[in-house]
Motif scaffolding. Structure first.
Motif, PDB file in Angstrom:
ATOM      1  N   ALA A  73       0.823  -1.215   0.000  1.00 21.11           N
ATOM      2  CA  ALA A  73       0.000   0.000   0.000  1.00 21.11           C
ATOM      3  C   ALA A  73       0.854   1.261   0.000  1.00 21.11           C
ATOM      4  O   ALA A  73       0.642   2.168  -0.808  1.00 21.11           O
ATOM      5  CB  ALA A  73      -0.937  -0.001   1.197  1.00 21.11           C
ATOM      6  N   LYS A  77       6.238  -2.596  11.116  1.00 21.48           N
ATOM      7  CA  LYS A  77       5.197  -2.813  10.109  1.00 21.48           C
ATOM      8  C   LYS A  77       4.515  -1.513   9.694  1.00 21.48           C
ATOM      9  O   LYS A  77       3.842  -1.475   8.669  1.00 21.48           O
ATOM     10  CB  LYS A  77       4.138  -3.783  10.632  1.00 21.48           C
ATOM     11  N   HIS A  78       4.707  -0.472  10.482  1.00 21.98           N
ATOM     12  CA  HIS A  78       3.972   0.772  10.263  1.00 21.98           C
ATOM     13  C   HIS A  78       4.909   1.906   9.857  1.00 21.98           C
ATOM     14  O   HIS A  78       5.812   2.271  10.610  1.00 21.98           O
ATOM     15  CB  HIS A  78       3.221   1.184  11.530  1.00 21.98           C
ATOM     16  N   ARG A 137      -3.720   7.003  -0.165  1.00 19.21           N
ATOM     17  CA  ARG A 137      -4.094   5.635   0.198  1.00 19.21           C
ATOM     18  C   ARG A 137      -3.922   5.354   1.693  1.00 19.21           C
ATOM     19  O   ARG A 137      -4.470   4.384   2.210  1.00 19.21           O
ATOM     20  CB  ARG A 137      -3.254   4.627  -0.598  1.00 19.21           C
ATOM     21  N   ALA A 158      -7.096   5.150   4.903  1.00 15.72           N
ATOM     22  CA  ALA A 158      -8.133   4.127   5.085  1.00 15.72           C
ATOM     23  C   ALA A 158      -9.523   4.687   4.762  1.00 15.72           C
ATOM     24  O   ALA A 158     -10.524   4.260   5.345  1.00 15.72           O
ATOM     25  CB  ALA A 158      -8.101   3.554   6.499  1.00 15.72           C
ATOM     26  N   ASN A 186       0.017   0.600   8.645  1.00 16.89           N
ATOM     27  CA  ASN A 186       0.547  -0.674   8.173  1.00 16.89           C
ATOM     28  C   ASN A 186       0.801  -0.588   6.671  1.00 16.89           C
ATOM     29  O   ASN A 186      -0.106  -0.251   5.902  1.00 16.89           O
ATOM     30  CB  ASN A 186      -0.449  -1.795   8.487  1.00 16.89           C
ATOM     31  N   ASN A 221       1.092  -2.602   4.395  1.00 19.49           N
ATOM     32  CA  ASN A 221       0.339  -3.506   3.528  1.00 19.49           C
ATOM     33  C   ASN A 221      -1.167  -3.404   3.707  1.00 19.49           C
ATOM     34  O   ASN A 221      -1.918  -3.875   2.861  1.00 19.49           O
ATOM     35  CB  ASN A 221       0.769  -4.959   3.794  1.00 19.49           C
ATOM     36  N   TYR A 222      -1.586  -2.787   4.786  1.00 22.77           N
ATOM     37  CA  TYR A 222      -3.012  -2.765   5.123  1.00 22.77           C
ATOM     38  C   TYR A 222      -3.343  -1.462   5.844  1.00 22.77           C
ATOM     39  O   TYR A 222      -3.278  -1.375   7.073  1.00 22.77           O
ATOM     40  CB  TYR A 222      -3.343  -3.979   6.007  1.00 22.77           C
ATOM     41  N   GLN A 264      -5.890   0.017   6.769  1.00 26.65           N
ATOM     42  CA  GLN A 264      -6.931   0.025   7.799  1.00 26.65           C
ATOM     43  C   GLN A 264      -6.347  -0.242   9.190  1.00 26.65           C
ATOM     44  O   GLN A 264      -7.011   0.005  10.210  1.00 26.65           O
ATOM     45  CB  GLN A 264      -8.000  -1.023   7.471  1.00 26.65           C
ATOM     46  N   ASP A 265      -5.124  -0.728   9.233  1.00 23.43           N
ATOM     47  CA  ASP A 265      -4.412  -0.926  10.494  1.00 23.43           C
ATOM     48  C   ASP A 265      -3.525   0.291  10.716  1.00 23.43           C
ATOM     49  O   ASP A 265      -2.435   0.387  10.166  1.00 23.43           O
ATOM     50  CB  ASP A 265      -3.576  -2.211  10.413  1.00 23.43           C
TER      51      ASP A 265
END
Length: 517
Positions: A410, A422-423, A451, A454, A464, A466-467, A469-470
């Motif tokens: 992302a 991860k963030h 992007r 979220a 995150n 890759n995601y 929303q996290d």
């Protein structure tokens, strides 16, 4: 279909919460009408007018001016949400007393004022102060309040509401801090971060540059500026005297914790540093994480820049002795940075170190929180085209050069120990935009920034990779101000990237220039 579903969810939430003013931390976790017309259908996030903590007609006018010019509806929605966010949501108290106004500004979801965060949150409004008297008085009050905080606890980073505000704060308990000469009820946290003191100098300098108003230069303010100088000088001392005797630092910090970055090693003193570097030791980073080596280069660089920005105010106030002291100090620190804070990387050549100990120990990384190495041009310490900075920038924005540069499906950007591996922080993407002259790089970074929300339409602390929303912190006003600063910078510097075809560069309301600091 997706847009219709989003509208239905937003309507249900909106009807429920508009009955009163909801806590913005919760409000910002949900989507609200109207959505942007862009492909991302980003949420609207301004509170209803009666729930906003401060209103500026000049800010609202600038929002309309920018929206009319911007070509991307998603970016325009983000700008409308983010630019006024500090005023809309974080002005917890403002005493407009004619003689000595004061303002308490929280960072967002934490009900305390950080010297660093609040200074950066407000600096984006500086060009408008001559167009809005109430906004000018608000920022003047923030300068005054920061002076009070510095005088009360110069080694501390975050503060509770002033007693006169009648807002309940959280007393600092548990931490063992020296020097202990402050009231724990006034202090939210007492981590010594040199950029906190630099932020007070910066806010004062920016206010004066924007208004030429000398009313903040009270005896209290001069005492605070002198105290900043005194603390900086005391913090230039290393761990050992010439005869080898250990010199205990003036400041120490101990906390009972399972998180290593939340306390200092060696009985709260931190690891030893060399004497004679002229660098200011900083026990903690802007992330509020403990430094590994206390000669923190980005913080020292920001202190140099902030001190030099204050020179015109000190000169015009005829504070000649204080001006001379700060000039010498800034030159000393800059010399120390260039002598001890740079090294030759085996791949990237001569670069800046993140932290050093003066003995040859180097921490090779960057953290997204400002000041960072990536942000050095943002604070005016070095030109973005300087080879030393360019080498450093290449290193920081690469996986083999910076252990906290994170690559994901992302987004890709710099994170830091504060939120793990991860963030990445959207703040690092914004800093990369403001330090780039490459149109393709800037456009790619803008896509990632969009992007990262979220769909909520606000900047978050960590996302995150890759995601999206996290994420951490739905309400992080400082990063919202940084997004607005980035867009206003592009509006002036590269309008063709964000404006409709043929629309010229934008200098602000009535041509007010936009500062990058």
């Amino acid at each position: 279909m997706r847009a219709l579903l989003l509208n239905f969810v937003a309507i249900a939430w909106t009807l429920d919460v508009y009955e009163s003013c909801p806590p913005y931390e919760e409000y910002s976790k949900h989507q609200h009408l109207p959505f942007s017309d862009g492909e991302l259908h980003l949420s609207y996030q301004r509170p209803v007018p009666e729930c906003r903590t401060f209103v500026s007609r000049a800010v609202d006018q600038q929002i309309e001016d920018m929206k009319d010019r911007m070509s991307d509806p998603d970016l325009a929605q983000l700008f409308e949400n983010c630019y006024p966010n500090t005023l809309d949501t974080t002005i917890r108290w403002h005493d407009s007393n004619q003689e000595y106004p004061r303002t308490f500004v929280v960072t967002g979801d934490i009900d305390a004022e950080w010297l660093r965060d609040s200074a950066h949150q407000l600096s984006v409004y500086m060009p408008l102060l001559s167009h809005d008297k109430s906004l000018k008085r608000l920022v003047l009050g923030a300068v005054n309040q920061q002076a009070e905080y510095v005088l009360n606890a110069p080694y501390c980073n975050a503060f509770n509401p002033p007693p006169g505000s009648k807002i309940h704060g959280r007393p600092m308990t548990g931490d063992r801090v020296t020097p202990p000469s402050f009231d724990i009820n006034d202090v939210f946290e007492c981590k010594f971060e040199i950029d906190s003191l630099a932020s007070f100098l910066l806010l004062s300098a920016q206010y004066y540059e924007a208004t030429m108003d000398m009313s903040f230069m009270t005896d209290r303010w001069f005492e605070a500026v002198q105290l900043v100088y005194d603390v900086a000088k005391l913090s230039q001392t290393g761990s050992y005297a010439e005869n080898g005797k250990y010199i205990a630092p003036v400041y120490s910090f101990k906390r009972l914790t399972e998180i290593g970055t939340e306390t200092l090693a060696l009985n709260g003193h931190g690891f030893p540093i060399r004497n004679g570097t002229n660098l200011i030791r900083s026990a903690f980073r802007p992330s509020d994480d403990a430094t590994t080596f206390q000669l923190f280069i980005p913080g020292n660089a920001m202190f140099v820049s902030a001190a030099r920005m204050l020179f015109p105010a000190l000169r015009d106030a005829k504070a000649d002795d204080l001006l001379a002291s700060y000039k010498t100090l800034a030159d000393e620190i800059e010399h120390g940075i260039m002598e001890y804070g740079t090294y030759t990387h085996p791949k990237y050549g001569k670069v800046f170190a993140y932290e050093v100990d003066g003995y040859g120990g180097i921490v090779n990384m960057d953290d997204a929180n400002l000041p960072s190495l990536l942000s050095l041009p943002r604070f005016g310490f070095i030109n973005a085209s300087d080879p030393l900075y360019l080498n450093t920038r290449k290193m920081l924005l690469s996986k083999d050069g910076n252990p906290y540069y994170l690559i994901g499906a992302a987004i890709s950007g710099i994170g830091g120990p504060h939120v793990g591996t991860k963030h990445a922080w959207p703040m690092s993407l914004l800093t990369a935009i403001m330090t780039s002259d490459d149109d393709e790089e800037i456009l790619n970074l803008l896509k990632m920034v969009k992007r990262s929300t979220a769909g909520l339409g606000l900047m978050h602390e960590g996302v995150n990779v890759n995601y999206p929303q996290d994420y951490t912190r739905s309400w992080f006003a400082w990063c919202n101000s940084e997004f607005a600063r980035t867009i206003l910078d592009l509006a002036h510097r590269k309008p063709h990237l964000i404006f409709k075809e043929g629309v010229p560069a934008y200098g602000g309301v009535d041509g007010a220039a936009h500062p990058r600091n």
